[in-house]
Enzyme design. Structure first.
Site, PDB file in Angstrom:
ATOM      1  N   GLU A 108     -10.356  -5.966  -1.108  1.00  0.00           N
ATOM      2  CA  GLU A 108      -8.922  -6.257  -1.283  1.00  0.00           C
ATOM      3  C   GLU A 108      -8.252  -6.687   0.018  1.00  0.00           C
ATOM      4  O   GLU A 108      -7.782  -5.854   0.795  1.00  0.00           O
ATOM      5  CB  GLU A 108      -8.189  -5.021  -1.843  1.00  0.00           C
TER       6      GLU A 108
ATOM      7  N   LYS B 127     -10.235  -8.592  -4.893  1.00  0.00           N
ATOM      8  CA  LYS B 127      -8.888  -8.196  -5.340  1.00  0.00           C
ATOM      9  C   LYS B 127      -7.861  -8.830  -4.409  1.00  0.00           C
ATOM     10  O   LYS B 127      -7.460  -8.231  -3.398  1.00  0.00           O
ATOM     11  CB  LYS B 127      -8.775  -6.662  -5.340  1.00  0.00           C
TER      12      LYS B 127
HETATM   13  P1  13P Z   1      -0.124  -2.903  -6.623  1.00  0.00           P
HETATM   14  O1  13P Z   1      -0.589  -3.537  -7.897  1.00  0.00           O
HETATM   15  O2  13P Z   1       1.032  -1.977  -6.801  1.00  0.00           O
HETATM   16  O3  13P Z   1       0.097  -3.925  -5.540  1.00  0.00           O
HETATM   17  O4  13P Z   1      -1.280  -1.986  -6.094  1.00  0.00           O
HETATM   18  C1  13P Z   1      -2.576  -2.464  -6.118  1.00  0.00           C
HETATM   19  C2  13P Z   1      -3.375  -1.696  -5.177  1.00  0.00           C
HETATM   20  O5  13P Z   1      -4.368  -1.145  -5.535  1.00  0.00           O
HETATM   21  C3  13P Z   1      -2.943  -1.624  -3.768  1.00  0.00           C
HETATM   22  O6  13P Z   1      -4.025  -1.234  -2.972  1.00  0.00           O
END
Ligand code: 13P
Length: 362
Positions: A199, A241
Protein backbone atom coordinates in the site's frame (compact mmCIF):
# COMPACT_ATOMS: atom_id res chain seq x y z
CA UNK A 1 -10.49 -18.23 -7.90
CA UNK A 2 -9.55 -21.43 -9.66
CA UNK A 3 -9.32 -19.56 -12.93
CA UNK A 4 -6.56 -17.28 -11.69
CA UNK A 5 -4.71 -20.19 -10.18
CA UNK A 6 -4.92 -22.20 -13.41
CA UNK A 7 -3.95 -19.15 -15.39
CA UNK A 8 -0.81 -18.65 -13.27
CA UNK A 9 -0.02 -22.32 -13.66
CA UNK A 10 -0.24 -22.08 -17.43
CA UNK A 11 2.07 -19.06 -17.36
CA UNK A 12 4.57 -21.09 -15.37
CA UNK A 13 4.40 -23.71 -18.13
CA UNK A 14 5.12 -21.05 -20.75
CA UNK A 15 7.66 -18.91 -18.93
CA UNK A 16 9.13 -21.39 -16.47
CA UNK A 17 9.23 -20.99 -12.71
CA UNK A 18 9.45 -17.53 -11.14
CA UNK A 19 12.99 -16.44 -10.18
CA UNK A 20 12.59 -17.67 -6.64
CA UNK A 21 10.38 -20.67 -6.02
CA UNK A 22 9.12 -20.12 -2.55
CA UNK A 23 7.96 -23.19 -0.73
CA UNK A 24 4.81 -21.17 -0.53
CA UNK A 25 4.27 -20.22 -4.17
CA UNK A 26 1.05 -22.18 -4.56
CA UNK A 27 -0.33 -21.02 -1.19
CA UNK A 28 0.39 -17.41 -2.11
CA UNK A 29 -1.24 -17.70 -5.51
CA UNK A 30 -4.28 -19.47 -4.04
CA UNK A 31 -4.76 -16.91 -1.25
CA UNK A 32 -4.37 -14.01 -3.67
CA UNK A 33 -6.93 -15.60 -5.98
CA UNK A 34 -9.42 -16.00 -3.13
CA UNK A 35 -8.95 -12.40 -2.01
CA UNK A 36 -9.83 -10.98 -5.42
CA UNK A 37 -12.33 -13.69 -6.39
CA UNK A 38 -15.76 -12.98 -7.80
CA UNK A 39 -16.89 -9.48 -6.99
CA UNK A 40 -15.75 -9.31 -3.38
CA UNK A 41 -13.23 -7.00 -1.75
CA UNK A 42 -11.33 -6.35 1.44
CA UNK A 43 -12.49 -4.62 4.58
CA UNK A 44 -9.75 -2.68 6.33
CA UNK A 45 -10.53 -2.72 10.06
CA UNK A 46 -6.92 -2.34 11.12
CA UNK A 47 -6.92 1.14 12.57
CA UNK A 48 -4.16 1.40 15.15
CA UNK A 49 -5.37 2.17 18.69
CA UNK A 50 -4.53 5.89 18.40
CA UNK A 51 -6.35 6.19 15.03
CA UNK A 52 -9.36 4.24 16.27
CA UNK A 53 -9.49 6.34 19.43
CA UNK A 54 -9.31 9.56 17.39
CA UNK A 55 -12.34 8.45 15.37
CA UNK A 56 -14.18 7.44 18.54
CA UNK A 57 -13.35 10.77 20.22
CA UNK A 58 -15.00 12.71 17.39
CA UNK A 59 -18.25 10.89 18.17
CA UNK A 60 -17.85 10.94 21.96
CA UNK A 61 -17.40 7.16 22.08
CA UNK A 62 -15.24 6.06 25.05
CA UNK A 63 -11.67 5.35 23.94
CA UNK A 64 -11.12 2.07 25.76
CA UNK A 65 -10.04 -1.47 24.93
CA UNK A 66 -13.62 -2.62 25.56
CA UNK A 67 -15.13 -0.01 23.19
CA UNK A 68 -12.73 -1.01 20.46
CA UNK A 69 -13.52 -4.68 21.08
CA UNK A 70 -17.28 -4.09 21.04
CA UNK A 71 -17.01 -2.10 17.79
CA UNK A 72 -14.98 -4.82 16.11
CA UNK A 73 -17.50 -7.43 17.36
CA UNK A 74 -20.23 -5.40 15.65
CA UNK A 75 -18.27 -5.56 12.39
CA UNK A 76 -17.28 -9.23 12.37
CA UNK A 77 -20.78 -10.39 13.31
CA UNK A 78 -22.62 -8.34 10.67
CA UNK A 79 -24.82 -11.05 9.15
CA UNK A 80 -23.82 -12.03 5.61
CA UNK A 81 -20.67 -9.86 5.57
CA UNK A 82 -18.84 -12.69 3.80
CA UNK A 83 -21.08 -12.29 0.74
CA UNK A 84 -19.26 -9.06 -0.16
CA UNK A 85 -16.01 -9.27 1.82
CA UNK A 86 -13.27 -11.81 1.03
CA UNK A 87 -10.73 -10.67 3.61
CA UNK A 88 -10.57 -8.46 6.69
CA UNK A 89 -7.42 -6.63 7.75
CA UNK A 90 -7.00 -6.65 11.53
CA UNK A 91 -4.77 -4.82 13.99
CA UNK A 92 -2.55 -6.59 16.53
CA UNK A 93 -4.99 -5.87 19.38
CA UNK A 94 -8.00 -7.07 17.36
CA UNK A 95 -6.51 -10.31 16.05
CA UNK A 96 -6.12 -11.44 19.69
CA UNK A 97 -9.62 -10.41 20.79
CA UNK A 98 -12.78 -12.42 21.32
CA UNK A 99 -16.51 -11.92 21.18
CA UNK A 100 -18.27 -11.25 24.45
CA UNK A 101 -19.12 -14.98 24.58
CA UNK A 102 -15.42 -15.86 24.29
CA UNK A 103 -15.35 -16.92 20.61
CA UNK A 104 -12.17 -15.58 18.96
CA UNK A 105 -12.76 -13.01 16.23
CA UNK A 106 -10.48 -15.15 14.04
CA UNK A 107 -12.95 -18.02 14.27
CA UNK A 108 -15.95 -15.80 13.58
CA UNK A 109 -14.28 -14.47 10.44
CA UNK A 110 -13.10 -17.80 9.09
CA UNK A 111 -16.52 -19.37 9.79
CA UNK A 112 -18.01 -16.54 7.70
CA UNK A 113 -15.63 -17.38 4.83
CA UNK A 114 -13.57 -14.22 5.40
CA UNK A 115 -9.78 -14.57 5.28
CA UNK A 116 -8.07 -12.83 8.22
CA UNK A 117 -5.24 -10.43 7.44
CA UNK A 118 -3.02 -8.31 9.66
CA UNK A 119 -1.48 -4.85 9.52
CA UNK A 120 2.21 -5.29 10.27
CA UNK A 121 3.82 -1.89 9.82
CA UNK A 122 4.39 0.10 13.00
CA UNK A 123 3.41 3.42 11.53
CA UNK A 124 4.72 6.29 9.43
CA UNK A 125 7.41 8.33 11.19
CA UNK A 126 9.14 11.59 10.19
CA UNK A 127 11.82 10.95 7.58
CA UNK A 128 15.04 12.45 8.91
CA UNK A 129 16.24 15.53 7.04
CA UNK A 130 13.05 15.62 4.97
CA UNK A 131 10.54 18.04 6.48
CA UNK A 132 6.95 17.05 5.71
CA UNK A 133 7.83 13.51 4.59
CA UNK A 134 7.34 10.14 6.27
CA UNK A 135 8.95 6.72 6.28
CA UNK A 136 7.02 3.67 7.41
CA UNK A 137 8.71 1.55 10.05
CA UNK A 138 8.29 -2.02 11.25
CA UNK A 139 10.95 -4.18 9.57
CA UNK A 140 12.80 -5.02 12.81
CA UNK A 141 11.60 -8.38 14.10
CA UNK A 142 9.09 -8.65 11.25
CA UNK A 143 10.06 -12.20 10.26
CA UNK A 144 9.20 -13.49 13.74
CA UNK A 145 5.97 -11.48 13.94
CA UNK A 146 4.85 -12.82 10.57
CA UNK A 147 5.48 -16.38 11.70
CA UNK A 148 3.34 -15.80 14.78
CA UNK A 149 0.49 -14.25 12.78
CA UNK A 150 0.59 -17.13 10.28
CA UNK A 151 0.33 -19.63 13.15
CA UNK A 152 -2.62 -17.67 14.54
CA UNK A 153 -4.42 -18.01 11.18
CA UNK A 154 -3.67 -14.82 9.25
CA UNK A 155 -3.09 -15.45 5.55
CA UNK A 156 -2.27 -11.98 4.32
CA UNK A 157 -0.71 -8.78 5.64
CA UNK A 158 -0.67 -5.05 5.02
CA UNK A 159 1.97 -2.33 5.09
CA UNK A 160 1.11 1.29 4.32
CA UNK A 161 3.56 3.88 3.06
CA UNK A 162 2.40 7.49 2.91
CA UNK A 163 3.51 9.97 0.29
CA UNK A 164 2.57 13.62 0.73
CA UNK A 165 2.31 16.11 -2.13
CA UNK A 166 3.56 19.63 -1.51
CA UNK A 167 6.23 22.17 -2.49
CA UNK A 168 9.21 20.14 -3.69
CA UNK A 169 7.79 16.94 -2.23
CA UNK A 170 7.76 14.02 -2.54
CA UNK A 171 11.54 13.83 -2.78
CA UNK A 172 13.25 11.06 -4.66
CA UNK A 173 14.74 9.81 -1.40
CA UNK A 174 11.32 9.53 0.24
CA UNK A 175 9.92 7.56 -2.72
CA UNK A 176 12.92 5.24 -2.78
CA UNK A 177 13.06 4.64 0.97
CA UNK A 178 9.35 3.83 1.19
CA UNK A 179 9.41 1.62 -1.89
CA UNK A 180 12.40 -0.26 -0.49
CA UNK A 181 10.67 -0.84 2.85
CA UNK A 182 7.50 -2.03 1.10
CA UNK A 183 9.53 -4.50 -0.95
CA UNK A 184 11.47 -5.84 2.06
CA UNK A 185 8.16 -6.31 3.88
CA UNK A 186 6.57 -8.02 0.86
CA UNK A 187 9.43 -10.51 0.47
CA UNK A 188 9.31 -11.39 4.18
CA UNK A 189 5.55 -11.93 3.95
CA UNK A 190 5.90 -14.30 1.03
CA UNK A 191 8.63 -16.22 2.84
CA UNK A 192 6.14 -16.69 5.71
CA UNK A 193 3.27 -17.75 3.41
CA UNK A 194 1.35 -14.50 3.81
CA UNK A 195 0.14 -12.52 0.78
CA UNK A 196 1.47 -8.97 1.03
CA UNK A 197 -0.89 -6.10 0.44
CA UNK A 198 1.46 -3.41 -0.82
CA UNK A 199 0.00 0.00 0.00
CA UNK A 200 1.77 3.12 -1.23
CA UNK A 201 -0.74 5.88 -0.44
CA UNK A 202 -0.39 9.24 -2.13
CA UNK A 203 -2.34 11.47 0.24
CA UNK A 204 -5.30 13.64 -0.73
CA UNK A 205 -4.26 16.44 1.66
CA UNK A 206 -3.43 19.69 -0.12
CA UNK A 207 -4.59 21.90 -2.95
CA UNK A 208 -2.73 20.08 -5.75
CA UNK A 209 -4.43 19.43 -9.07
CA UNK A 210 -5.35 16.04 -10.53
CA UNK A 211 -2.35 16.15 -12.87
CA UNK A 212 0.09 16.51 -9.99
CA UNK A 213 -1.44 13.51 -8.24
CA UNK A 214 -1.12 11.55 -11.48
CA UNK A 215 2.57 12.36 -11.81
CA UNK A 216 3.33 11.52 -8.19
CA UNK A 217 1.24 8.33 -8.23
CA UNK A 218 2.97 7.05 -11.36
CA UNK A 219 6.42 7.90 -9.99
CA UNK A 220 5.55 6.20 -6.70
CA UNK A 221 4.33 3.03 -8.41
CA UNK A 222 7.37 2.88 -10.70
CA UNK A 223 9.63 3.01 -7.68
CA UNK A 224 7.57 0.39 -5.88
CA UNK A 225 7.74 -2.13 -8.71
CA UNK A 226 11.47 -1.57 -9.26
CA UNK A 227 12.04 -2.43 -5.60
CA UNK A 228 9.58 -5.35 -5.59
CA UNK A 229 11.44 -6.88 -8.51
CA UNK A 230 14.77 -6.15 -6.88
CA UNK A 231 13.69 -7.98 -3.70
CA UNK A 232 12.37 -10.91 -5.80
CA UNK A 233 8.77 -10.54 -4.78
CA UNK A 234 6.44 -12.92 -6.58
CA UNK A 235 4.08 -10.52 -8.36
CA UNK A 236 1.50 -13.28 -8.85
CA UNK A 237 1.25 -13.61 -5.06
CA UNK A 238 0.62 -10.00 -4.00
CA UNK A 239 -2.07 -7.34 -4.14
CA UNK A 240 -1.44 -3.66 -4.79
CA UNK A 241 -3.42 -1.20 -2.66
CA UNK A 242 -3.03 2.22 -4.25
CA UNK A 243 -4.84 5.53 -4.01
CA UNK A 244 -7.10 6.61 -6.83
CA UNK A 245 -5.72 9.54 -8.83
CA UNK A 246 -7.56 12.54 -7.35
CA UNK A 247 -7.14 16.27 -6.95
CA UNK A 248 -6.22 17.41 -3.43
CA UNK A 249 -9.11 17.92 -1.03
CA UNK A 250 -8.48 21.69 -1.06
CA UNK A 251 -8.10 21.94 -4.86
CA UNK A 252 -10.73 24.30 -6.28
CA UNK A 253 -11.22 22.03 -9.31
CA UNK A 254 -12.84 18.76 -8.26
CA UNK A 255 -13.08 16.40 -11.21
CA UNK A 256 -15.95 14.26 -12.51
CA UNK A 257 -16.26 10.57 -11.68
CA UNK A 258 -15.53 9.73 -15.33
CA UNK A 259 -12.33 11.76 -15.40
CA UNK A 260 -11.05 10.27 -12.15
CA UNK A 261 -11.82 6.75 -13.37
CA UNK A 262 -10.07 7.31 -16.71
CA UNK A 263 -6.93 8.85 -15.34
CA UNK A 264 -6.63 6.34 -12.51
CA UNK A 265 -6.85 3.37 -14.87
CA UNK A 266 -4.43 5.03 -17.30
CA UNK A 267 -1.85 5.56 -14.55
CA UNK A 268 -2.16 1.97 -13.34
CA UNK A 269 -1.96 0.70 -16.92
CA UNK A 270 1.34 2.49 -17.32
CA UNK A 271 2.91 1.29 -14.10
CA UNK A 272 1.48 -2.00 -12.76
CA UNK A 273 2.74 -5.25 -14.33
CA UNK A 274 0.12 -7.61 -15.73
CA UNK A 275 1.37 -10.39 -13.45
CA UNK A 276 -0.20 -8.66 -10.43
CA UNK A 277 -3.59 -10.36 -9.95
CA UNK A 278 -5.43 -7.61 -8.15
CA UNK A 279 -5.53 -3.94 -7.33
CA UNK A 280 -7.62 -3.08 -4.27
CA UNK A 281 -8.02 0.65 -3.74
CA UNK A 282 -7.88 2.47 -0.41
CA UNK A 283 -10.55 5.13 0.06
CA UNK A 284 -8.23 7.78 1.55
CA UNK A 285 -10.87 10.21 2.80
CA UNK A 286 -13.26 10.15 -0.18
CA UNK A 287 -16.93 10.01 0.71
CA UNK A 288 -18.36 6.51 0.82
CA UNK A 289 -20.57 7.22 -2.21
CA UNK A 290 -17.75 8.61 -4.35
CA UNK A 291 -15.47 5.69 -3.49
CA UNK A 292 -18.19 3.34 -4.80
CA UNK A 293 -19.05 5.45 -7.85
CA UNK A 294 -15.45 5.86 -8.99
CA UNK A 295 -14.64 2.16 -8.59
CA UNK A 296 -17.85 1.34 -10.43
CA UNK A 297 -16.99 3.55 -13.40
CA UNK A 298 -13.54 2.00 -13.70
CA UNK A 299 -15.02 -1.48 -13.83
CA UNK A 300 -17.89 -0.49 -16.09
CA UNK A 301 -15.57 1.06 -18.65
CA UNK A 302 -12.45 -1.05 -18.50
CA UNK A 303 -12.96 -4.33 -16.64
CA UNK A 304 -12.91 -6.62 -19.67
CA UNK A 305 -9.71 -5.03 -20.99
CA UNK A 306 -7.54 -5.03 -17.87
CA UNK A 307 -5.05 -7.70 -16.76
CA UNK A 308 -5.78 -7.23 -13.05
CA UNK A 309 -8.99 -7.23 -11.02
CA UNK A 310 -10.02 -3.79 -9.75
CA UNK A 311 -11.33 -4.23 -6.21
CA UNK A 312 -11.59 -2.33 -2.95
CA UNK A 313 -9.85 -2.41 0.42
CA UNK A 314 -11.68 0.41 2.14
CA UNK A 315 -11.73 1.35 5.80
CA UNK A 316 -13.55 4.68 6.14
CA UNK A 317 -15.62 4.27 2.96
CA UNK A 318 -17.15 1.09 4.40
CA UNK A 319 -17.08 1.75 8.13
CA UNK A 320 -17.73 5.45 8.67
CA UNK A 321 -21.54 5.49 8.26
CA UNK A 322 -21.80 2.49 10.60
CA UNK A 323 -19.55 4.08 13.21
CA UNK A 324 -21.64 7.26 13.16
CA UNK A 325 -24.83 5.26 13.75
CA UNK A 326 -23.33 3.05 16.47
CA UNK A 327 -22.05 5.86 18.73
CA UNK A 328 -20.91 3.24 21.23
CA UNK A 329 -24.47 2.15 22.09
CA UNK A 330 -25.64 -1.47 22.20
CA UNK A 331 -29.12 -0.41 21.02
CA UNK A 332 -27.64 0.91 17.75
CA UNK A 333 -25.72 -2.25 16.83
CA UNK A 334 -28.28 -3.66 14.37
CA UNK A 335 -28.74 -0.37 12.50
CA UNK A 336 -24.96 0.12 12.35
CA UNK A 337 -24.52 -3.40 10.94
CA UNK A 338 -27.12 -2.64 8.26
CA UNK A 339 -25.18 0.48 7.26
CA UNK A 340 -21.94 -1.52 7.11
CA UNK A 341 -23.51 -4.25 4.98
CA UNK A 342 -25.04 -1.64 2.70
CA UNK A 343 -21.63 -0.12 1.93
CA UNK A 344 -20.10 -3.57 1.45
CA UNK A 345 -22.88 -4.42 -1.03
CA UNK A 346 -22.51 -1.12 -2.89
CA UNK A 347 -18.82 -1.83 -3.38
CA UNK A 348 -19.52 -5.38 -4.43
CA UNK A 349 -21.86 -3.95 -7.09
CA UNK A 350 -19.10 -1.49 -8.06
CA UNK A 351 -16.79 -4.39 -8.82
CA UNK A 352 -19.33 -5.59 -11.37
CA UNK A 353 -19.95 -2.10 -12.74
CA UNK A 354 -23.53 -2.35 -11.47
CA UNK A 355 -23.52 0.27 -8.70
CA UNK A 356 -26.01 3.12 -9.19
CA UNK A 357 -26.86 6.20 -7.13
CA UNK A 358 -30.33 4.67 -6.71
CA UNK A 359 -28.79 2.01 -4.45
CA UNK A 360 -28.17 4.78 -1.91
CA UNK A 361 -31.86 5.58 -1.58
CA UNK A 362 -32.89 2.21 -0.22
P1 13P B 1 -9.14 4.15 4.05
O1 13P B 1 -9.99 3.38 3.08
O2 13P B 1 -9.92 4.79 5.15
O3 13P B 1 -8.22 5.11 3.34
O4 13P B 1 -8.19 3.14 4.77
C1 13P B 1 -7.56 2.16 4.03
C2 13P B 1 -6.41 1.68 4.78
O5 13P B 1 -6.29 0.52 5.01
C3 13P B 1 -5.39 2.65 5.23
O6 13P B 1 -4.20 1.97 5.52
Amino acid sequence: MAIHSQWCQSLVEIFGEPPITYMNTQILIDTTSKLVADDKGLLAMDESNPTCDKRFAKLNIPQTVESRRAYRELIVTAPGLGESISGAILYDETIRQNMKDGTPFLKVLTDAGIIPGIKVDTGAKDLAAHPGEKITEGLDGLRERLQEYFQMGARFAKWRAVIAIGDEIPSRSCLEANAHALARYAALCQEAGLVPIVEPEVLMDGAHALEQCRRVTEETLRNVFIQLNCQRVLLEGMILKPNMVLPGLACPTQESVDKVANITVKSLWRTVPAAVPGIAFLSGGQSAELASARLNTMNLRFKSRLPWALAFSYARAIQQPALEIWQGKETNVKAAQQALLHRAKCNRAARRGEYTAAMEKI
